[in-house]
Design a protein around this motif. Structure first.
Motif, mmCIF file in Angstrom:
data_model
loop_
_atom_site.group_PDB
_atom_site.id
_atom_site.type_symbol
_atom_site.label_atom_id
_atom_site.label_comp_id
_atom_site.label_asym_id
_atom_site.label_seq_id
_atom_site.Cartn_x
_atom_site.Cartn_y
_atom_site.Cartn_z
ATOM 1 N N GLY A 242 0.808 -1.222 0.000
ATOM 2 C CA GLY A 242 0.000 0.000 0.000
ATOM 3 C C GLY A 242 0.837 1.266 0.000
ATOM 4 O O GLY A 242 1.879 1.357 -0.648
ATOM 5 N N LYS A 243 0.352 2.211 0.792
ATOM 6 C CA LYS A 243 0.926 3.549 0.805
ATOM 7 C C LYS A 243 2.424 3.535 1.160
ATOM 8 O O LYS A 243 3.206 4.319 0.616
ATOM 9 N N ASP B 242 -11.506 -7.219 4.803
ATOM 10 C CA ASP B 242 -10.989 -6.075 4.042
ATOM 11 C C ASP B 242 -12.069 -5.005 3.887
ATOM 12 O O ASP B 242 -11.779 -3.828 3.749
ATOM 13 N N ILE B 243 -13.308 -5.466 3.842
ATOM 14 C CA ILE B 243 -14.428 -4.534 3.611
ATOM 15 C C ILE B 243 -15.466 -4.749 4.724
ATOM 16 O O ILE B 243 -15.855 -5.886 4.998
ATOM 17 N N MET B 271 -4.898 -2.372 3.743
ATOM 18 C CA MET B 271 -6.008 -1.429 3.600
ATOM 19 C C MET B 271 -7.341 -2.040 4.035
ATOM 20 O O MET B 271 -7.578 -3.233 3.860
ATOM 21 N N MET B 272 -8.181 -1.164 4.559
ATOM 22 C CA MET B 272 -9.486 -1.603 5.047
ATOM 23 C C MET B 272 -10.523 -0.579 4.577
ATOM 24 O O MET B 272 -10.279 0.630 4.666
ATOM 25 N N VAL B 273 -11.631 -1.063 4.061
ATOM 26 C CA VAL B 273 -12.680 -0.141 3.599
ATOM 27 C C VAL B 273 -13.890 -0.297 4.513
ATOM 28 O O VAL B 273 -14.369 -1.411 4.724
ATOM 29 N N ILE B 274 -14.348 0.829 5.041
ATOM 30 C CA ILE B 274 -15.506 0.781 5.941
ATOM 31 C C ILE B 274 -16.616 1.676 5.383
ATOM 32 O O ILE B 274 -16.414 2.878 5.180
ATOM 33 N N GLY B 292 -4.721 4.263 6.062
ATOM 34 C CA GLY B 292 -4.973 2.942 5.482
ATOM 35 C C GLY B 292 -6.419 2.495 5.621
ATOM 36 O O GLY B 292 -6.773 1.410 5.172
ATOM 37 N N VAL B 293 -7.243 3.350 6.236
ATOM 38 C CA VAL B 293 -8.674 3.011 6.361
ATOM 39 C C VAL B 293 -9.480 4.005 5.527
ATOM 40 O O VAL B 293 -9.302 5.217 5.642
#
Lengths: 274, 432
Positions: A242-243, B242-243, B271-274, B292-293
């Motif tokens: 990632g970043k 992850d989601i 990474m995490m998507v909320i 990262g969120v």
């Protein structure tokens, strides 16, 4: 042959401009019809550029690496060529305008200032030097493209984080794909730099009596190589993603540019031919 | 053309009426049989949860739509429904309306592509019941063509226009391959269900449902082939996903920023998507500050929905252009229907003259000579009429330049006084 070279020298920035314009137009307005047309435009530009470089090599009897402006043309070609390969391999066509802009600038400067170099130092006619330089330039093109993808990643990352769902959000591929492109181009750049350094280490001591392993340019390039090597190992074998990876590649690029500028302008080196 | 149409839709009536009037397949079949035995020779009934439409050709050539409204109200009596809740269309207007419906520009969710399939199904029911003819077939084929062209040539159906779908669209901008990702949907209500179905349709690798009422979670999990996370153990499991899409009706926060932060730590920065699509929110909004969120709530997702709706609205003129083009094509074909009986009448007219003249010769010459003259006159008439026949047929087949077709037909009819002869064969068109 000379007339052909002069004509193509004028045509090349126009071709790059056209390719850039088609890619930009497609990025802004996303026309399905342009999806293949832009790739054809880029291919024709590359073909013309390759012919131009070969024509120069034959006409002047040396690889086109004898002046800054010849080098600029090779940089333009190698960036464009690396992008073309990446596009073919990944079929991600939405980022071309950002890369081609760099090629366009380099080729434009080259076309404006390049001269006819019939008389050059004998060392510049050496084929190993040609291979060394071309690999180094392709390597730097790789890390340049990696940096462009890094910047695009950061822009999209910030856009999504701050709820900006505009053109960048619509047109760029996903963050994971940008990260992958950033990583792959850095890996390709790193491999080519490795080849360039290996050729240099084998050939340079024989070609230059004043060769030194402590030469600033050599040390600078080696440091850049080490920085990228460290990043690639961390990304491949540990939990870097990632970043973090993208920022590291951007830092690596800035370090490479600073190192290039410093060793070419500030330090005294046997490794300077222009 | 005496096509009539009536429409009860989101513009003319409230949701309760539209839902109450919705006709299932069996009801449509019964209604068609009812209309068929009345004054209509052909017709189609389209009924979805948002609209009920009837189109038909009255047998007597009138353009009375009240009969259709009356039949529908009598067939399915719905409290509060009045004739004022219906839009009425006829002829060209009815065709234009049908094309607008098929293209999705008349839908409540602008650009809805499901309606095209529903129009197609509705026409198939009519065909199966022998309640369609060549003209209604052509009209509905063209309507389906309009719908397909709208999808292919414009972006009227592109972009998420619901919050659940917008959430999935954002997820797709972050992750490349959803089949390698895992998602947790908290809440098994309507919104949660939609989000879970969207993720499932996009090929999510692993999906889990968590809901206070376990039976509801089980129901939804079965639909999307997911697993169940008991609500009381939710917090222990979030780092595995992850989601996370949360859509409960809880009055209080379900997850705090600190809980998300500790999950991110366990994920080693992946990474995490909320997506918090609950009102009031389920997840602490401070989550958006965590590196990262990607945290999005209703407000931010609404931005995407509004943008996409605006983009769809901008496509309406392009769809309308397609509708006009296809209407021109349809009417060219319709007008060219005149040509076929005219050709027949013209050939009969010449043949009658030929036969008349041959009869006069029959007893004056030998049989052998008569046969020669007969062949010769046949060839002559054939050659004389070849070009006009071919030209008129071409017009009829291509459906181009209807004005020229009509003018040429009229000239022929006038010159040879064909009017009476062509009347019989023109019957089909005149009944429409």
């Amino acid at each position: 042959m000379l007339n052909t070279i002069i004509t193509i020298n004028i045509l090349l920035p126009i071709f790059y401009l056209c390719s850039f314009a088609v890619y930009l137009y497609d990025f802004l307005w996303e026309k399905k019809l342009l999806s293949n047309a832009k790739r054809i435009a880029l291919f024709l530009t590359l073909l013309l550029h390759l012919f131009y470089l070969l024509a120069r090599t034959i006409e002047y009897d040396h690889p086109p690496i004898t002046s800054k402006f010849e080098i600029f043309s090779i940089i333009a070609f190698s960036i464009c060529f690396s992008y073309f390969l990446l596009e073919l391999l990944t079929d991600i066509r939405g980022t071309g305008s950002f890369i081609l802009l760099i090629s366009l600038i380099f080729q434009l400067i080259s076309s404006l200032f390049v001269t006819n170099n019939y008389v050059v130092p004998e060392v510049l006619r050496n084929r190993l030097l040609g291979l060394h330089v071309i690999n180094a330039l392709l390597g730097y093109s790789g890390i340049t493209i990696s940096a462009v993808y890094g910047l695009l990643y950061m822009t999209l990352y910030k856009n999504i984080k701050s709820n900006k769902f505009g053109l960048i959000f619509d047109r760029l591929p996903s963050l994971e794909i940008l990260e992958r492109l950033n990583y792959f181009s850095a890996v390709i750049g790193f491999i080519l730099l490795t080849v360039a350094i290996t050729i240099g280490i084998i050939w340079l001591p024989a070609a230059f009596p004043n060769f030194s392993y402590m030469d600033p340019k050599l040390v600078g390039t080696l440091l850049v190589w080490l920085v990228y090597g460290y990043g690639i190992i961390r990304k491949t074998f540990t939990d870097w993603y990632g970043k973090k990876v993208v920022i590291f590649s951007l830092v690596g690029f800035v370090f490479a540019i600073v190192s290039l500028i410093a060793t070419n302008t500030l330090a005294k080196t046997f490794h300077s031919f222009y | 053309m005496n096509l009539v149409g009536i429409s009860l839709n989101h513009k003319t009536s409230p949701l309760e009426l539209r839902e109450a009037l919705h006709l299932n397949r069996e009801e449509i079949i019964s209604l068609i049989n009812r209309i068929k035995s009345g004054n209509f020779s052909e017709g189609v009934v389209i009924s979805t949860c948002n609209r009920t439409e009837l189109f038909g050709f009255p047998k007597d050539g009138t353009i009375d739509s009240d009969f259709l409204i009356q039949q529908l109200i009598e067939f399915k009596p719905v409290a509060g429904i009045k004739p004022e809740h219906f839009n009425r269309f006829f002829s060209c207007g009815a065709i234009k309306h049908l094309f607008s419906v098929a293209s999705g520009i008349d839908s409540m969710v602008l650009g809805d592509s499901q309606i095209l399939g529903q129009v197609k199904d509705a026409f198939e029911i009519s065909s199966d019941l022998n309640f369609s003819g060549s003209i209604s077939s052509r009209i509905f084929d063209t309507a389906i063509k309009v719908g397909r062209r709208a999808i292919k040539e414009t972006t009227i159906g592109e972009g998420a226009v619901t919050v659940s779908y917008a959430a999935v669209q954002v997820v797709e901008k972050i992750f490349a391959n959803l089949n390698k990702k895992s998602a947790l949907v908290i809440g098994a209500g309507e919104t949660g269900e939609l989000a879970a179905i969207h993720l499932h349709d996009k090929g999510i690798g692993k999906i889990a449902i968590s809901n206070r009422t376990i039976s509801k979670a089980e129901e939804l999990a079965a639909k999307v082939h997911g697993e169940i996370i008991p609500f009381q153990f939710l917090k222990e499991h979030i780092y595995n996903f992850d989601i996370i899409i949360s859509a409960t009706s809880s009055e209080n926060l379900i997850l705090t920023a600190d809980e998300i932060r500790s999950a991110v730590k366990k994920r080693r920065g992946a990474m995490m998507v909320i997506m918090d699509i609950a009102v009031p929110r389920d997840i602490d909004a401070a989550t958006r500050e965590i590196d990262g969120v990607f945290y999005h709530d209703m407000d931010s997702l609404k931005v995407i929905v509004d943008q996409n709706m605006q983009k769809r609205r901008e496509q309406i003129p392009l769809v309308e252009k397609i509708i006009i083009e296809e209407m021109i094509n349809f009417y060219s074909w319709y007008n060219a229907l005149d040509v076929v009986p005219t050709i027949k009448a013209m050939r009969n007219f010449f043949d009658d003259i030929r036969m008349d003249e041959l009869n006069k010769l029959k007893h004056k010459i030998s049989e052998e000579d008569y046969s020669k003259v007969e062949d010769m006159t046949k060839r002559m008439i054939g050659r004389l009429l070849h070009n006009p026949t071919v030209k008129l047929r071409e017009y009829a087949e291509t459906g181009d330049n209807s004005k020229e077709v009509t003018t040429n037909s009229l000239i022929l009819k006038e010159l040879f006084k064909l009017g009476n002869n062509s009347n019989n064969s023109n019957q089909e068109k005149e009944t429409h």
